[in-house]
Design a protein around this motif. Sequence first.
Motif, PDB file in Angstrom:
ATOM      1  N   PRO B 136       0.816  -1.222   0.000  1.00  9.44           N
ATOM      2  CA  PRO B 136       0.000   0.000   0.000  1.00  9.44           C
ATOM      3  C   PRO B 136       0.850   1.272   0.000  1.00  9.44           C
ATOM      4  CG  PRO B 136      -0.803  -1.570   1.644  1.00  9.44           C
ATOM      5  CD  PRO B 136       0.464  -2.146   1.093  1.00  9.44           C
ATOM      6  N   ALA B 137       2.067   1.197   0.562  1.00 11.79           N
ATOM      7  CA  ALA B 137       2.939   2.377   0.589  1.00 11.79           C
ATOM      8  C   ALA B 137       3.252   2.862  -0.823  1.00 11.79           C
ATOM      9  CB  ALA B 137       4.232   2.064   1.341  1.00 11.79           C
ATOM     10  N   LEU B 138       3.284   1.932  -1.776  1.00 11.40           N
ATOM     11  CA  LEU B 138       3.562   2.326  -3.164  1.00 11.40           C
ATOM     12  C   LEU B 138       2.403   3.131  -3.744  1.00 11.40           C
ATOM     13  CD1 LEU B 138       5.253  -0.568  -5.120  1.00 11.40           C
ATOM     14  CD2 LEU B 138       6.037   1.786  -4.869  1.00 11.40           C
ATOM     15  N   TYR B 139       1.175   2.699  -3.433  1.00 14.54           N
ATOM     16  CA  TYR B 139       0.019   3.461  -3.920  1.00 14.54           C
ATOM     17  C   TYR B 139       0.003   4.846  -3.268  1.00 14.54           C
ATOM     18  CZ  TYR B 139      -1.794  -0.794  -6.110  1.00 14.54           C
ATOM     19  OH  TYR B 139      -1.959  -1.903  -6.905  1.00 14.54           O
ATOM     20  N   ASP B 140       0.395   4.911  -1.981  1.00 16.51           N
ATOM     21  CA  ASP B 140       0.488   6.211  -1.314  1.00 16.51           C
ATOM     22  C   ASP B 140       1.523   7.090  -2.003  1.00 16.51           C
ATOM     23  OD1 ASP B 140      -1.321   5.213   0.494  1.00 16.51           O
ATOM     24  OD2 ASP B 140       0.165   4.811   2.060  1.00 16.51           O
ATOM     25  N   PHE B 141       2.671   6.489  -2.313  1.00 10.76           N
ATOM     26  CA  PHE B 141       3.747   7.218  -2.995  1.00 10.76           C
ATOM     27  C   PHE B 141       3.253   7.813  -4.313  1.00 10.76           C
ATOM     28  CE2 PHE B 141       6.940   6.785  -6.385  1.00 10.76           C
ATOM     29  CZ  PHE B 141       7.953   7.622  -5.934  1.00 10.76           C
ATOM     30  N   LEU B 142       2.533   6.997  -5.086  1.00 15.26           N
ATOM     31  CA  LEU B 142       2.033   7.471  -6.389  1.00 15.26           C
ATOM     32  C   LEU B 142       0.985   8.567  -6.193  1.00 15.26           C
ATOM     33  CD1 LEU B 142       1.922   4.016  -8.159  1.00 15.26           C
ATOM     34  CD2 LEU B 142       3.375   5.956  -8.803  1.00 15.26           C
ATOM     35  N   ALA B 143       0.148   8.422  -5.172  1.00 18.64           N
ATOM     36  CA  ALA B 143      -0.872   9.448  -4.909  1.00 18.64           C
ATOM     37  C   ALA B 143      -0.198  10.769  -4.536  1.00 18.64           C
ATOM     38  CB  ALA B 143      -1.807   8.982  -3.797  1.00 18.64           C
ATOM     39  N   ARG B 144       0.842  10.698  -3.695  1.00 17.74           N
ATOM     40  CA  ARG B 144       1.534  11.931  -3.283  1.00 17.74           C
ATOM     41  C   ARG B 144       2.185  12.625  -4.470  1.00 17.74           C
ATOM     42  NH1 ARG B 144       3.360   9.003   0.910  1.00 17.74           N
ATOM     43  NH2 ARG B 144       5.494   8.934   0.151  1.00 17.74           N
ATOM     44  N   HIS B 145       2.644  11.824  -5.439  1.00 12.71           N
ATOM     45  CA  HIS B 145       3.263  12.406  -6.642  1.00 12.71           C
ATOM     46  C   HIS B 145       2.222  12.672  -7.727  1.00 12.71           C
ATOM     47  CE1 HIS B 145       6.913  11.068  -4.597  1.00 12.71           C
ATOM     48  NE2 HIS B 145       7.559  11.912  -5.375  1.00 12.71           N
ATOM     49  N   THR B 146       0.956  12.517  -7.386  1.00  8.60           N
ATOM     50  CA  THR B 146      -0.173  12.720  -8.313  1.00  8.60           C
ATOM     51  C   THR B 146       0.081  12.052  -9.668  1.00  8.60           C
ATOM     52  OG1 THR B 146       0.642  14.886  -9.058  1.00  8.60           O
ATOM     53  CG2 THR B 146      -0.918  14.869  -7.225  1.00  8.60           C
ATOM     54  N   VAL B 147       0.544  10.795  -9.615  1.00  5.93           N
ATOM     55  CA  VAL B 147       0.694  10.009 -10.847  1.00  5.93           C
ATOM     56  C   VAL B 147      -0.478   9.027 -10.908  1.00  5.93           C
ATOM     57  CG1 VAL B 147       2.118   8.346 -12.084  1.00  5.93           C
ATOM     58  CG2 VAL B 147       3.199  10.207 -10.811  1.00  5.93           C
ATOM     59  N   PRO B 148      -1.399   9.215 -11.867  1.00  9.74           N
ATOM     60  CA  PRO B 148      -2.531   8.289 -11.949  1.00  9.74           C
ATOM     61  C   PRO B 148      -2.093   6.877 -12.305  1.00  9.74           C
ATOM     62  CG  PRO B 148      -2.674  10.002 -13.658  1.00  9.74           C
ATOM     63  CD  PRO B 148      -1.447  10.281 -12.870  1.00  9.74           C
ATOM     64  N   VAL B 149      -2.764   5.914 -11.721  1.00  8.04           N
ATOM     65  CA  VAL B 149      -2.449   4.498 -11.938  1.00  8.04           C
ATOM     66  C   VAL B 149      -3.690   3.777 -12.447  1.00  8.04           C
ATOM     67  CG1 VAL B 149      -1.780   2.321 -10.857  1.00  8.04           C
ATOM     68  CG2 VAL B 149      -0.798   4.469 -10.060  1.00  8.04           C
ATOM     69  N   LEU B 150      -3.513   3.033 -13.513  1.00  4.94           N
ATOM     70  CA  LEU B 150      -4.564   2.150 -13.998  1.00  4.94           C
ATOM     71  C   LEU B 150      -4.060   0.714 -13.868  1.00  4.94           C
ATOM     72  CD1 LEU B 150      -7.347   1.894 -15.423  1.00  4.94           C
ATOM     73  CD2 LEU B 150      -6.102   1.970 -17.597  1.00  4.94           C
ATOM     74  N   VAL B 151      -4.889  -0.136 -13.295  1.00  6.70           N
ATOM     75  CA  VAL B 151      -4.518  -1.542 -13.119  1.00  6.70           C
ATOM     76  C   VAL B 151      -5.182  -2.351 -14.223  1.00  6.70           C
ATOM     77  CG1 VAL B 151      -4.938  -3.531 -11.611  1.00  6.70           C
ATOM     78  CG2 VAL B 151      -4.021  -1.404 -10.662  1.00  6.70           C
ATOM     79  N   SER B 152      -4.496  -3.384 -14.699  1.00  7.83           N
ATOM     80  CA  SER B 152      -5.070  -4.178 -15.781  1.00  7.83           C
ATOM     81  C   SER B 152      -4.874  -5.671 -15.544  1.00  7.83           C
ATOM     82  CB  SER B 152      -4.446  -3.750 -17.110  1.00  7.83           C
ATOM     83  OG  SER B 152      -5.207  -4.280 -18.182  1.00  7.83           O
ATOM     84  N   TRP B 153      -5.474  -6.468 -16.426  1.00 10.84           N
ATOM     85  CA  TRP B 153      -5.406  -7.940 -16.411  1.00 10.84           C
ATOM     86  C   TRP B 153      -6.250  -8.552 -15.290  1.00 10.84           C
ATOM     87  CZ3 TRP B 153      -2.055  -6.307 -19.985  1.00 10.84           C
ATOM     88  CH2 TRP B 153      -1.721  -7.176 -21.015  1.00 10.84           C
ATOM     89  N   VAL B 154      -7.007  -7.722 -14.578  1.00 13.99           N
ATOM     90  CA  VAL B 154      -7.848  -8.231 -13.495  1.00 13.99           C
ATOM     91  C   VAL B 154      -9.176  -7.506 -13.504  1.00 13.99           C
ATOM     92  CG1 VAL B 154      -6.068  -8.922 -11.855  1.00 13.99           C
ATOM     93  CG2 VAL B 154      -6.815  -6.528 -11.947  1.00 13.99           C
ATOM     94  N   PHE B 155     -10.136  -8.084 -12.760  1.00 16.91           N
ATOM     95  CA  PHE B 155     -11.367  -7.357 -12.445  1.00 16.91           C
ATOM     96  C   PHE B 155     -11.701  -7.647 -10.999  1.00 16.91           C
ATOM     97  CE2 PHE B 155     -16.052  -7.493 -12.006  1.00 16.91           C
ATOM     98  CZ  PHE B 155     -16.272  -6.126 -12.132  1.00 16.91           C
ATOM     99  N   ASP B 156     -11.637  -6.639 -10.173  1.00 15.03           N
ATOM    100  CA  ASP B 156     -11.968  -6.797  -8.767  1.00 15.03           C
ATOM    101  C   ASP B 156     -12.648  -5.516  -8.310  1.00 15.03           C
ATOM    102  OD1 ASP B 156     -12.189  -7.012  -6.069  1.00 15.03           O
ATOM    103  OD2 ASP B 156     -10.104  -7.569  -5.689  1.00 15.03           O
ATOM    104  N   PRO B 157     -13.993  -5.511  -8.358  1.00 15.67           N
ATOM    105  CA  PRO B 157     -14.722  -4.269  -8.069  1.00 15.67           C
ATOM    106  C   PRO B 157     -14.584  -3.810  -6.624  1.00 15.67           C
ATOM    107  CG  PRO B 157     -16.240  -6.114  -8.345  1.00 15.67           C
ATOM    108  CD  PRO B 157     -14.886  -6.624  -8.682  1.00 15.67           C
ATOM    109  N   THR B 158     -14.012  -4.679  -5.739  1.00 16.85           N
ATOM    110  CA  THR B 158     -13.852  -4.252  -4.345  1.00 16.85           C
ATOM    111  C   THR B 158     -12.611  -3.379  -4.161  1.00 16.85           C
ATOM    112  OG1 THR B 158     -12.462  -6.125  -3.666  1.00 16.85           O
ATOM    113  CG2 THR B 158     -14.852  -6.464  -3.621  1.00 16.85           C
ATOM    114  N   GLN B 159     -11.740  -3.306  -5.179  1.00 17.51           N
ATOM    115  CA  GLN B 159     -10.512  -2.509  -5.045  1.00 17.51           C
ATOM    116  C   GLN B 159     -10.823  -1.027  -5.227  1.00 17.51           C
ATOM    117  OE1 GLN B 159      -7.454  -3.383  -4.214  1.00 17.51           O
ATOM    118  NE2 GLN B 159      -7.651  -5.631  -4.214  1.00 17.51           N
ATOM    119  N   PRO B 160     -10.084  -0.154  -4.525  1.00 18.65           N
ATOM    120  CA  PRO B 160     -10.406   1.275  -4.568  1.00 18.65           C
ATOM    121  C   PRO B 160      -9.972   1.989  -5.850  1.00 18.65           C
ATOM    122  CG  PRO B 160      -8.491   0.903  -3.159  1.00 18.65           C
ATOM    123  CD  PRO B 160      -9.010  -0.452  -3.559  1.00 18.65           C
ATOM    124  N   ARG B 161      -9.073   1.371  -6.640  1.00 15.74           N
ATOM    125  CA  ARG B 161      -8.564   2.083  -7.822  1.00 15.74           C
ATOM    126  C   ARG B 161      -9.144   1.502  -9.106  1.00 15.74           C
ATOM    127  NH1 ARG B 161      -5.409  -1.415  -5.693  1.00 15.74           N
ATOM    128  NH2 ARG B 161      -5.005  -0.029  -3.956  1.00 15.74           N
TER     129      ARG B 161
END
Lengths: 342, 342
Positions: B136-161
Amino acid sequence: MDGPPPPRVPTLADVAARAGVSTATVSRCLNAPDRVQKDTRDRILEAVKHLGYSPNFGARALAAKRTDTIGAIIPTMDNSIFARGLQAFQTALVDHGMTLLLASSSYRRDLEETQIRTLVARGADGLLLIGHDRDPALYDFLARHTVPVLVSWVFDPTQPRPSVGFDNRQAMAEMTHRVLAQGHRRLATISGYTSDNDRTRDRVAGVRDAMAEVPDCAPLNVVETRYGIETGARAFAQILAKTPETTAVICGNDLLALGAMRQARTMGLRVPQDISITGFDDMEIAVIADPPLTTVRVPHGDMGRQAASMLTEMVRSGTTPDTVALPCEIMERGSLGPAPRS
Amino acid sequence: MDGPPPPRVPTLADVAARAGVSTATVSRCLNAPDRVQKDTRDRILEAVKHLGYSPNFGARALAAKRTDTIGAIIPTMDNSIFARGLQAFQTALVDHGMTLLLASSSYRRDLEETQIRTLVARGADGLLLIGHDRDPALYDFLARHTVPVLVSWVFDPTQPRPSVGFDNRQAMAEMTHRVLAQGHRRLATISGYTSDNDRTRDRVAGVRDAMAEVPDCAPLNVVETRYGIETGARAFAQILAKTPETTAVICGNDLLALGAMRQARTMGLRVPQDISITGFDDMEIAVIADPPLTTVRVPHGDMGRQAASMLTEMVRSGTTPDTVALPCEIMERGSLGPAPRS
């Protein structure tokens, strides 16, 4: 982790404070980790990770005169032609402390040019490129920006820049000698497109080199197409329509050969009793074909590892290495047999 | 080209002088080409090319607030699992005027973390990552640097991104239903490693979901291994040693399935008369296997194209798109047949 990280973007000073060292020590640790004691390094890296610190690229590059990033541009990601060599290249780069950023040009010169400029603008310290064929202005551009370039997947000692690769022409001549030794005299070749591609040109030249030593060969039927299984199947059908007397099809890579084998089966031709088929690369799938594919084993792993060492050395010492040629090996398997009696 | 380019690194002013326009126009042209008339643009691009001008990264990024570069990190380049989707992603990004820089983490979390930090330090405007599993620290790092992240190859509607992908669990459950419908009750699975990999975990869960609906199934024999043909062959031998009564082997991807088929042949087992084997991905090589492989067709092309549109939109407008799930399709071919009578 003890407590949430601070909400603002952390600085070098934040890292130094948390690790209990000077900012100079943090800087040295990030640029030359070997020059910092392990326990200090561990503390600094823990602080970097905890704080989410990202070194400011410009300042760091200026301080270190290098950014520990290597760029590579390959012609395609669409199949595993370049994958194995690149994977070995990347694994070895990691051991050298370098990060690889990769781009894929879809065999398009304009895209490759944009990607080279992007990688240089992003501060890549060195570039790995596939083959020598490109606009001389691009090499001038790289020289002006003092970005060392290593070329791979080829061997051409007449070129002015260093390379690590293999002799596509000699390897294909050797394969063709094996085919001729089985009595085949009516050959065809399925080649990748030869424009802007020294590897494909060299492979076709290799077939002609070997044929030139045998007086009674029929003219070579050459079909050029995109690398792939489907395209290989279509090219095979095209060859048999034009020169049905063909007894051996020498393919420019394994995907084309697998497509040719599938098409032969569809047309009721037995491999190798009715027609022999050979490939180039020795991909993992070559041995699962039925019959297993006779092909050229390319030294992907060695090539990738040597490329990593050479390019790291070029970037760090500024020297230009000698060009390296690695040997290929012919893998004779069931898809090559004696020419059928006509 | 009329004359050699100047020896020093060219500046924006050099480009402006050669094109006969103001530096502001050059700047506008490089950052928003659509806002400059075509003939002016052509003159400027000719000057850029002739002079070998490379926009200063920092200054340009500052002026444009974006750098038109997307980073992507895939777990492996070593075979074509991710190649087709990535190729479609890159082709669509080019249409959107973006350049893709790619890194491959060798399924190593520490490498992926270094690569994420490197791409952010190099000014990547957005990142495509495979799967949700990471610190989770990596997602925090990306949020602080305002770099948008798109995740692929999966479908999990419970995830926040946001993500664009497919439902690995549902697809594998559907495949398993087809296997069960052929009367198989003694199943085994060859899976990729499930640690840090939500895709592989979901696929095994899908097999269990389908089996749970059928009361008379024997316990599932699961073997985890690295994705590959050789590893698939070894895992198949291991399964037959432990549960020789197995009548169907459901593989986590096509490479594993091709290895299993090869090993079955080596062991004198006929596919599908003695044992059925299924894959996942529908790689191009699935249809050249003998018999052709029953597998799950993954929407690689659509996924790559949609990922490019979504990430471009995230970078340019700052919005967060809805998660997208694309359908998979079961391709029933010769490698799946009725369970043998015991």
